[in-house]
Design a protein around this motif. Structure first.
Motif, PDB file in Angstrom:
ATOM      1  N   THR A  10      -4.410  10.734 -11.401  1.00 44.35           N
ATOM      2  CA  THR A  10      -3.110  10.270 -10.544  1.00 44.35           C
ATOM      3  C   THR A  10      -2.630  10.900  -9.399  1.00 44.35           C
ATOM      4  N   GLU A  11      -2.574  12.370  -9.744  1.00 46.15           N
ATOM      5  CA  GLU A  11      -2.338  13.123  -8.770  1.00 46.15           C
ATOM      6  C   GLU A  11      -3.410  13.196  -7.585  1.00 46.15           C
ATOM      7  N   PHE A  17      -4.780   9.376  -1.064  1.00 45.98           N
ATOM      8  CA  PHE A  17      -4.306   8.228  -0.369  1.00 45.98           C
ATOM      9  C   PHE A  17      -3.184   8.900   0.669  1.00 45.98           C
ATOM     10  N   ARG A  18      -2.618  10.049   0.302  1.00 42.98           N
ATOM     11  CA  ARG A  18      -1.892  10.687   1.411  1.00 42.98           C
ATOM     12  C   ARG A  18      -2.844  11.199   2.625  1.00 42.98           C
ATOM     13  N   LEU A  46      -2.628  -1.812   3.214  1.00 43.51           N
ATOM     14  CA  LEU A  46      -2.235  -0.592   2.470  1.00 43.51           C
ATOM     15  C   LEU A  46      -0.434  -0.583   2.091  1.00 43.51           C
ATOM     16  N   SER A  47       0.073  -1.251   3.242  1.00 44.31           N
ATOM     17  CA  SER A  47       1.595  -1.398   2.751  1.00 44.31           C
ATOM     18  C   SER A  47       1.852  -2.619   1.913  1.00 44.31           C
ATOM     19  N   LYS A  48       0.944  -3.513   1.792  1.00 47.74           N
ATOM     20  CA  LYS A  48       1.107  -4.735   0.938  1.00 47.74           C
ATOM     21  C   LYS A  48       0.741  -4.049  -0.517  1.00 47.74           C
ATOM     22  N   TRP A  49      -0.214  -3.296  -0.556  1.00 44.96           N
ATOM     23  CA  TRP A  49      -0.625  -2.730  -1.892  1.00 44.96           C
ATOM     24  C   TRP A  49       0.238  -1.553  -2.547  1.00 44.96           C
ATOM     25  N   LEU A  50       1.219  -0.947  -1.396  1.00 43.20           N
ATOM     26  CA  LEU A  50       2.113  -0.516  -2.056  1.00 43.20           C
ATOM     27  C   LEU A  50       3.486  -1.213  -2.495  1.00 43.20           C
ATOM     28  N   GLU A  68       6.608   0.831   7.282  1.00 36.41           N
ATOM     29  CA  GLU A  68       6.962   2.471   8.120  1.00 36.41           C
ATOM     30  C   GLU A  68       6.384   3.567   7.476  1.00 36.41           C
ATOM     31  N   HIS A  69       6.133   3.489   6.179  1.00 36.50           N
ATOM     32  CA  HIS A  69       5.598   4.534   5.448  1.00 36.50           C
ATOM     33  C   HIS A  69       4.212   4.874   5.929  1.00 36.50           C
ATOM     34  N   VAL A  70       3.460   3.758   5.886  1.00 35.23           N
ATOM     35  CA  VAL A  70       2.137   3.764   6.251  1.00 35.23           C
ATOM     36  C   VAL A  70       1.841   4.062   7.831  1.00 35.23           C
ATOM     37  N   TYR A  71       2.608   3.642   8.650  1.00 28.90           N
ATOM     38  CA  TYR A  71       2.327   3.714  10.186  1.00 28.90           C
ATOM     39  C   TYR A  71       2.923   5.130  10.519  1.00 28.90           C
ATOM     40  N   GLY A  72       3.808   5.670   9.826  1.00 33.15           N
ATOM     41  CA  GLY A  72       4.618   7.023  10.234  1.00 33.15           C
ATOM     42  C   GLY A  72       5.826   6.529  11.166  1.00 33.15           C
TER      43      GLY A  72
END
Length: 105
Positions: A10-11, A17-18, A46-50, A68-72
């Motif tokens: 998982t790590e 992913f990061r 990716l946003s929808k998957w999160l 916002e997390h995905v796009y920064g």
């Protein structure tokens, strides 16, 4: 990834992913439509998957917060600064990809 315990796996997956998010951030010139044509996913996916992953864990994650997390940055800001209008060729390629995908189903 045989021999790797679940927590470590998982790590590693989270780290990858990061790195993917950082890579996409470094390459803002890559348009979402191009990602959809070539890989059948984009930053919005990716946003929808999160959001879905959070839901599966019993957590509420707002789609806009995930974007916002995905796009920064807020999506509208990213869109205004970096998203180019789709070309006729891109729209045609995406339609062809979607049609081919539907035929496989």
């Amino acid at each position: 990834m045989q021999g790797i315990d679940t927590a470590t796996r998982t790590e590693l997956e989270a780290s990858a992913f990061r790195r993917l998010l950082a890579h996409l951030d470094e390459h803002k010139e890559v348009q979402n439509i191009e990602l959809m044509i070539l890989a059948d996913f984009c930053r919005n996916c990716l946003s929808k998957w999160l959001v879905e992953a959070a839901r599966q864990k019993g957590l509420a994650l707002d789609y806009e917060a995930a974007r916002e997390h995905v796009y920064g940055m807020p999506y509208d800001e990213w869109k205004n600064q970096f998203q180019a209008p789709a070309t006729a060729a891109q729209l045609e390629a995406l339609a062809a990809r979607q049609a081919a995908k539907e035929q496989r189903q």
